[in-house]
Design a protein around this motif. Structure first.
Motif, PDB file in Angstrom:
ATOM      1  N   ILE A 194      -8.376  -2.416  14.215  1.00 11.02           N
ATOM      2  CA  ILE A 194      -9.293  -3.260  13.429  1.00 11.02           C
ATOM      3  C   ILE A 194      -8.985  -4.721  13.769  1.00 11.02           C
ATOM      4  O   ILE A 194      -7.836  -5.165  13.618  1.00 11.02           O
ATOM      5  CB  ILE A 194      -9.124  -3.012  11.914  1.00 11.02           C
ATOM      6  CG1 ILE A 194      -9.396  -1.542  11.594  1.00 11.02           C
ATOM      7  CG2 ILE A 194     -10.073  -3.910  11.114  1.00 11.02           C
ATOM      8  CD1 ILE A 194      -9.141  -1.162  10.153  1.00 11.02           C
ATOM      9  N   CYS A 225     -10.018   1.505   8.070  1.00  7.88           N
ATOM     10  CA  CYS A 225      -8.592   1.485   7.701  1.00  7.88           C
ATOM     11  C   CYS A 225      -8.096   2.850   7.216  1.00  7.88           C
ATOM     12  O   CYS A 225      -8.736   3.491   6.395  1.00  7.88           O
ATOM     13  CB  CYS A 225      -8.401   0.444   6.607  1.00  7.88           C
ATOM     14  SG  CYS A 225      -6.745   0.387   5.954  1.00  7.88           S
ATOM     15  N   ILE A 226      -6.931   3.252   7.734  1.00 11.42           N
ATOM     16  CA  ILE A 226      -6.338   4.511   7.273  1.00 11.42           C
ATOM     17  C   ILE A 226      -5.154   4.249   6.330  1.00 11.42           C
ATOM     18  O   ILE A 226      -4.349   5.149   6.075  1.00 11.42           O
ATOM     19  CB  ILE A 226      -5.926   5.436   8.449  1.00 11.42           C
ATOM     20  CG1 ILE A 226      -4.964   4.711   9.403  1.00 11.42           C
ATOM     21  CG2 ILE A 226      -7.152   5.946   9.186  1.00 11.42           C
ATOM     22  CD1 ILE A 226      -4.368   5.624  10.482  1.00 11.42           C
ATOM     23  N   ARG A 227      -5.051   3.002   5.836  1.00  7.77           N
ATOM     24  CA  ARG A 227      -4.060   2.617   4.822  1.00  7.77           C
ATOM     25  C   ARG A 227      -2.625   2.913   5.268  1.00  7.77           C
ATOM     26  O   ARG A 227      -1.827   3.458   4.489  1.00  7.77           O
ATOM     27  CB  ARG A 227      -4.312   3.354   3.493  1.00  7.77           C
ATOM     28  CG  ARG A 227      -5.727   3.322   3.015  1.00  7.77           C
ATOM     29  CD  ARG A 227      -6.080   2.096   2.241  1.00  7.77           C
ATOM     30  NE  ARG A 227      -7.395   2.255   1.651  1.00  7.77           N
ATOM     31  CZ  ARG A 227      -8.521   1.821   2.207  1.00  7.77           C
ATOM     32  NH1 ARG A 227      -8.502   1.182   3.357  1.00  7.77           N
ATOM     33  NH2 ARG A 227      -9.673   2.006   1.601  1.00  7.77           N
ATOM     34  N   CYS A 228      -2.323   2.554   6.513  1.00  6.43           N
ATOM     35  CA  CYS A 228      -0.972   2.820   7.005  1.00  6.43           C
ATOM     36  C   CYS A 228      -0.008   1.719   6.594  1.00  6.43           C
ATOM     37  O   CYS A 228       1.187   1.911   6.564  1.00  6.43           O
ATOM     38  CB  CYS A 228      -0.989   2.956   8.516  1.00  6.43           C
ATOM     39  SG  CYS A 228      -1.232   1.383   9.359  1.00  6.43           S
ATOM     40  N   SER A 229      -0.527   0.526   6.340  1.00  2.00           N
ATOM     41  CA  SER A 229       0.222  -0.665   5.917  1.00  2.00           C
ATOM     42  C   SER A 229       0.971  -1.365   7.047  1.00  2.00           C
ATOM     43  O   SER A 229       1.757  -2.276   6.780  1.00  2.00           O
ATOM     44  CB  SER A 229       1.164  -0.379   4.743  1.00  2.00           C
ATOM     45  OG  SER A 229       2.254   0.381   5.156  1.00  2.00           O
ATOM     46  N   ALA A 230       0.750  -0.988   8.289  1.00  2.54           N
ATOM     47  CA  ALA A 230       1.430  -1.672   9.399  1.00  2.54           C
ATOM     48  C   ALA A 230       1.087  -3.164   9.421  1.00  2.54           C
ATOM     49  O   ALA A 230       1.922  -4.003   9.743  1.00  2.54           O
ATOM     50  CB  ALA A 230       1.043  -1.024  10.730  1.00  2.54           C
ATOM     51  N   CYS A 231      -0.161  -3.490   9.062  1.00  7.32           N
ATOM     52  CA  CYS A 231      -0.558  -4.911   9.096  1.00  7.32           C
ATOM     53  C   CYS A 231       0.183  -5.725   8.041  1.00  7.32           C
ATOM     54  O   CYS A 231       0.477  -6.901   8.254  1.00  7.32           O
ATOM     55  CB  CYS A 231      -2.073  -5.057   8.951  1.00  7.32           C
ATOM     56  SG  CYS A 231      -2.764  -4.350   7.454  1.00  7.32           S
ATOM     57  N   CYS A 233      -2.378  -2.689  14.226  1.00  6.84           N
ATOM     58  CA  CYS A 233      -3.284  -1.730  13.593  1.00  6.84           C
ATOM     59  C   CYS A 233      -3.526  -0.501  14.481  1.00  6.84           C
ATOM     60  O   CYS A 233      -3.978  -0.625  15.610  1.00  6.84           O
ATOM     61  CB  CYS A 233      -4.623  -2.403  13.274  1.00  6.84           C
ATOM     62  SG  CYS A 233      -5.786  -1.256  12.520  1.00  6.84           S
ATOM     63  N   PRO A 234      -3.235   0.696  13.955  1.00 11.07           N
ATOM     64  CA  PRO A 234      -3.379   1.898  14.778  1.00 11.07           C
ATOM     65  C   PRO A 234      -4.829   2.249  15.100  1.00 11.07           C
ATOM     66  O   PRO A 234      -5.073   3.056  15.998  1.00 11.07           O
ATOM     67  CB  PRO A 234      -2.732   2.985  13.928  1.00 11.07           C
ATOM     68  CG  PRO A 234      -2.849   2.491  12.532  1.00 11.07           C
ATOM     69  CD  PRO A 234      -2.736   1.005  12.609  1.00 11.07           C
ATOM     70  N   VAL A 235      -5.793   1.677  14.359  1.00  9.91           N
ATOM     71  CA  VAL A 235      -7.189   1.970  14.675  1.00  9.91           C
ATOM     72  C   VAL A 235      -7.917   0.701  15.169  1.00  9.91           C
ATOM     73  O   VAL A 235      -9.127   0.607  15.137  1.00  9.91           O
ATOM     74  CB  VAL A 235      -7.952   2.604  13.486  1.00  9.91           C
ATOM     75  CG1 VAL A 235      -7.523   4.039  13.280  1.00  9.91           C
ATOM     76  CG2 VAL A 235      -7.733   1.826  12.193  1.00  9.91           C
ATOM     77  N   ILE A 282      -8.769  -7.666  12.593  1.00  7.82           N
ATOM     78  CA  ILE A 282      -8.741  -8.369  11.299  1.00  7.82           C
ATOM     79  C   ILE A 282      -8.983  -9.875  11.455  1.00  7.82           C
ATOM     80  O   ILE A 282      -9.757 -10.449  10.691  1.00  7.82           O
ATOM     81  CB  ILE A 282      -7.422  -8.051  10.550  1.00  7.82           C
ATOM     82  CG1 ILE A 282      -7.387  -6.563  10.192  1.00  7.82           C
ATOM     83  CG2 ILE A 282      -7.294  -8.884   9.272  1.00  7.82           C
ATOM     84  CD1 ILE A 282      -6.107  -6.095   9.547  1.00  7.82           C
ATOM     85  N   ILE A 322       0.829  -1.200   0.000  1.00 13.82           N
ATOM     86  CA  ILE A 322       0.000   0.000   0.000  1.00 13.82           C
ATOM     87  C   ILE A 322       0.866   1.254   0.000  1.00 13.82           C
ATOM     88  O   ILE A 322       0.658   2.192  -0.756  1.00 13.82           O
ATOM     89  CB  ILE A 322      -0.914   0.025   1.249  1.00 13.82           C
ATOM     90  CG1 ILE A 322      -1.920  -1.125   1.197  1.00 13.82           C
ATOM     91  CG2 ILE A 322      -1.648   1.349   1.354  1.00 13.82           C
ATOM     92  CD1 ILE A 322      -2.825  -1.179   2.408  1.00 13.82           C
ATOM     93  N   ILE A 328      -5.239  -6.426   5.438  1.00 17.27           N
ATOM     94  CA  ILE A 328      -6.399  -5.552   5.196  1.00 17.27           C
ATOM     95  C   ILE A 328      -7.029  -5.889   3.843  1.00 17.27           C
ATOM     96  O   ILE A 328      -8.263  -5.879   3.708  1.00 17.27           O
ATOM     97  CB  ILE A 328      -6.026  -4.045   5.306  1.00 17.27           C
ATOM     98  CG1 ILE A 328      -7.259  -3.169   5.146  1.00 17.27           C
ATOM     99  CG2 ILE A 328      -4.954  -3.635   4.297  1.00 17.27           C
ATOM    100  CD1 ILE A 328      -8.361  -3.407   6.151  1.00 17.27           C
TER     101      ILE A 328
HETATM  102  S1  SF4 Z   1      -2.794  -1.691  10.125  1.00 18.32           S
HETATM  103 FE1  SF4 Z   1      -4.976  -1.136  10.253  1.00 18.32          FE
HETATM  104  S2  SF4 Z   1      -5.085   0.945   9.452  1.00 18.32           S
HETATM  105 FE2  SF4 Z   1      -3.107   0.132   8.847  1.00 18.32          FE
HETATM  106  S3  SF4 Z   1      -3.422  -0.707   6.762  1.00 18.32           S
HETATM  107 FE3  SF4 Z   1      -3.710  -2.395   8.196  1.00 18.32          FE
HETATM  108  S4  SF4 Z   1      -5.908  -2.392   8.655  1.00 18.32           S
HETATM  109 FE4  SF4 Z   1      -5.432  -0.409   7.710  1.00 18.32          FE
END
Ligand code: SF4
Length: 506
Positions: free
Chosen positions: A403, A336-342, A399-401, A405, A176, A365
């Motif tokens: 989620i 999701c804020i598309r941070c890509s941590a996951c 995940c910073p928010v 998953i 991402i 995600i």
């Molecule tokens: S870690 Fe959470 S916020 Fe970040 S891309 Fe994955 S699902 Fe989205």
């Protein structure tokens, strides 16, 4: 080359969400590519370490995560009202809002706006618009905008460095945030030499040198661009403000220099107020690039006379989002804020690579978002994605928010089983195998009799050249072994061991 050849075919109103390959088929290609795995392993390990260090510095990180999660839950609960508020605010400040049901409609709207601008240029005695500049944007990748514009004879030039590398190599993004994560420096140097006109033939693979070459390549384009296309990381409903966060400053050039700015944004990217941005602007950079603050945060509210683009458009994209919103468990994927941590912590992503997911949204995600946006039909690509996980839970922790998953994956697996059951009158091979296993295991004598067949399994392993593993099971179990090795049965079962060692003491 580490990237390999991407063979997915994408089509239809959903844009780049669907592939003709299932995840196991895509993963086969990724797993065979040792260079890709080395590139990915190195890059994700580096980002993971950076992220961990900067997250540790924040004493209230868990409270911030909870705040981010709560804001997103509120947004989903009030989405229709917040979207109307956003539209009113953007319009009041001189912008124009468009609504797009799916990828096709969004592409049609953007193309219409570019043609309108082009006609104005021609009427003023200037050349028609045949090229636009782009800020990196997941939404425009999702709708396959570049491809739709190319069909209409308009070149869309990516200005984000990693996105530019992918575009020049005619590749697909595999991450991402770092779309060219599967490429190493030597590969990037070669891509520049092959595809950038006027590049210095003595170019080295030093990151700074590569960045300078890209900058020189892009500068000419920025100055000539009349239309820019962006995504948006956030949209503030109370003021109609749009925000893009980025690291290189190329996005800022796109957002300020051209006369027309078109933003394509998924309807879930809203936040209610400016104060809410404070939470996400702390969570996002630390989670994505491992930075304390992102270097460039650009915000714009409608049109400002004499400053920046004088024609500002916002295309609000649904493309399956309202359907996802209707699912009480699955809708959390829209947080999701598309941070890509996951992605960076996922053991499956690290080995299979982003292309295996067959969608612009790879990794954990992607495994929950794509099936919901593209729809599950009981078989095929989208239905295979909820199984692209070991359910280890690392994505949830990162995940910073917040989620969850793994829970959504399990929920979607259940949905897939239900859909498949409704679609097939006859039981699938998996259902038949599970029913047979239940019948055997529910009776001691039947189970003991079944153990006699284990010798055949050992023999199968030996015949396939490895006594400890069965590489291919016979039909109908071959679907299982197509994507994984099965351990060969041990030389002795527990019952046999028990009667051999303790049998006399019975
Ligand atoms: S870690 Fe959470 S916020 Fe970040 S891309 Fe994955 S699902 Fe989205």
């Amino acid at each position: 080359m580490g990237g390999g050849t991407v063979t997915h075919h994408y089509a239809g109103a959903h844009g780049f969400l669907r592939s003709e390959q299932t995840f196991p088929q895509g993963a086969h290609d990724g797993l065979r590519n040792a260079q890709l795995r080395r590139n990915l392993g190195h890059a994700t390990a580096t980002i993971r370490a950076k992220r961990a260090a900067v997250v540790d510095e924040v004493p209230d990180w868990e409270a911030l995560r909870s705040a981010g999660s709560a804001i997103k839950t509120e947004v989903m609960a009030r989405l229709p009202a917040l979207l109307v508020q956003l539209e009113e605010q953007v319009t009041a400040r001189g912008g124009v809002v468009h609504w797009a049901r799916d990828a096709e409609e969004a592409n049609r709207i953007v193309l219409g706006l570019i043609r309108e601008k082009s006609a104005q240029e021609v009427a003023a005695g200037r050349a028609p618009v045949d090229q636009v500049v782009k800020v990196k944007s997941m939404a425009t990748q999702e709708i396959a905008l570049n491809e739709a514009l190319a069909e209409a004879g308009i070149a869309a030039l990516e200005t984000d460095l990693a996105e530019l590398i992918v575009q020049l190599a005619d590749d697909k993004p595999s991450h991402i945030l770092v779309p060219a994560i599967h490429r190493n420096r030597a590969e990037i140097r070669q891509i520049f030499l092959d595809h950038m006109p006027d590049v210095d033939p003595d170019l080295t693979d030093e990151p700074r040198v590569l960045a300078m070459a890209a900058r020189a390549h892009l500068r000419r384009t920025f100055l000539a661009a009349r239309v820019a296309i962006s995504g948006a990381n956030f949209a503030v409903a109370e003021t109609g403000t749009l925000a893009v966060v980025e690291s290189e400053g190329n996005g800022r050039m796109c957002l300020t220099l051209p006369e027309t700015l078109i933003t394509v944004m998924g309807i879930e990217k809203l936040v209610p107020t400016w104060r809410d941005l404070e939470v996400f602007l702390q969570l996002l950079p630390r989670s994505s690039t491992g930075e304390r603050m992102n270097p460039y945060t650009s915000m714009w509210t409608g049109v400002t006379e004499g400053d920046g683009p004088q024609s500002v458009h916002l295309v609000l994209l649904d493309n399956g989002r309202t359907e996802a919103l209707a699912d009480e468990v699955g809708r959390a994927a829209l947080h999701c804020i598309r941070c890509s941590a996951c992605l960076n912590v996922c053991p499956v992503y690290e080995r299979a690579g982003g292309h295996a997911y067959g969608s612009v949204y790879p990794g954990p995600i992607g495994a929950v978002l794509t099936p919901q946006l593209a729809g599950m039909h009981g078989s095929g690509h989208a239905d295979s994605l909820p199984y692209a996980s070991s359910l280890c839970g690392a994505c949830y922790d990162a995940c910073p928010v917040k989620i969850d998953i793994p829970s959504i994956l399990v929920h979607l697996r259940a949905r897939h089983v239900e859909t498949a059951r409704a679609a097939h009158r006859l039981p699938t091979a998996e259902q038949a195998a599970m029913a047979a296993a239940a019948w055997v295991m529910s009776d001691g004598r039947r189970f003991a009799a079944s153990e006699k067949g284990l010798g055949a399994g050992r023999l199968l392993g030996r015949l396939q050249g490895d006594a400890s593993r069965i590489r291919a099971l016979p039909p109908p179990f071959n679907a299982w072994s197509a994507a994984r090795d099965t351990p060969a049965p041990p030389p002795e079962t527990f019952r046999q061991w028990w009667s051999r060692t303790r049998g006399s003491r019975r």
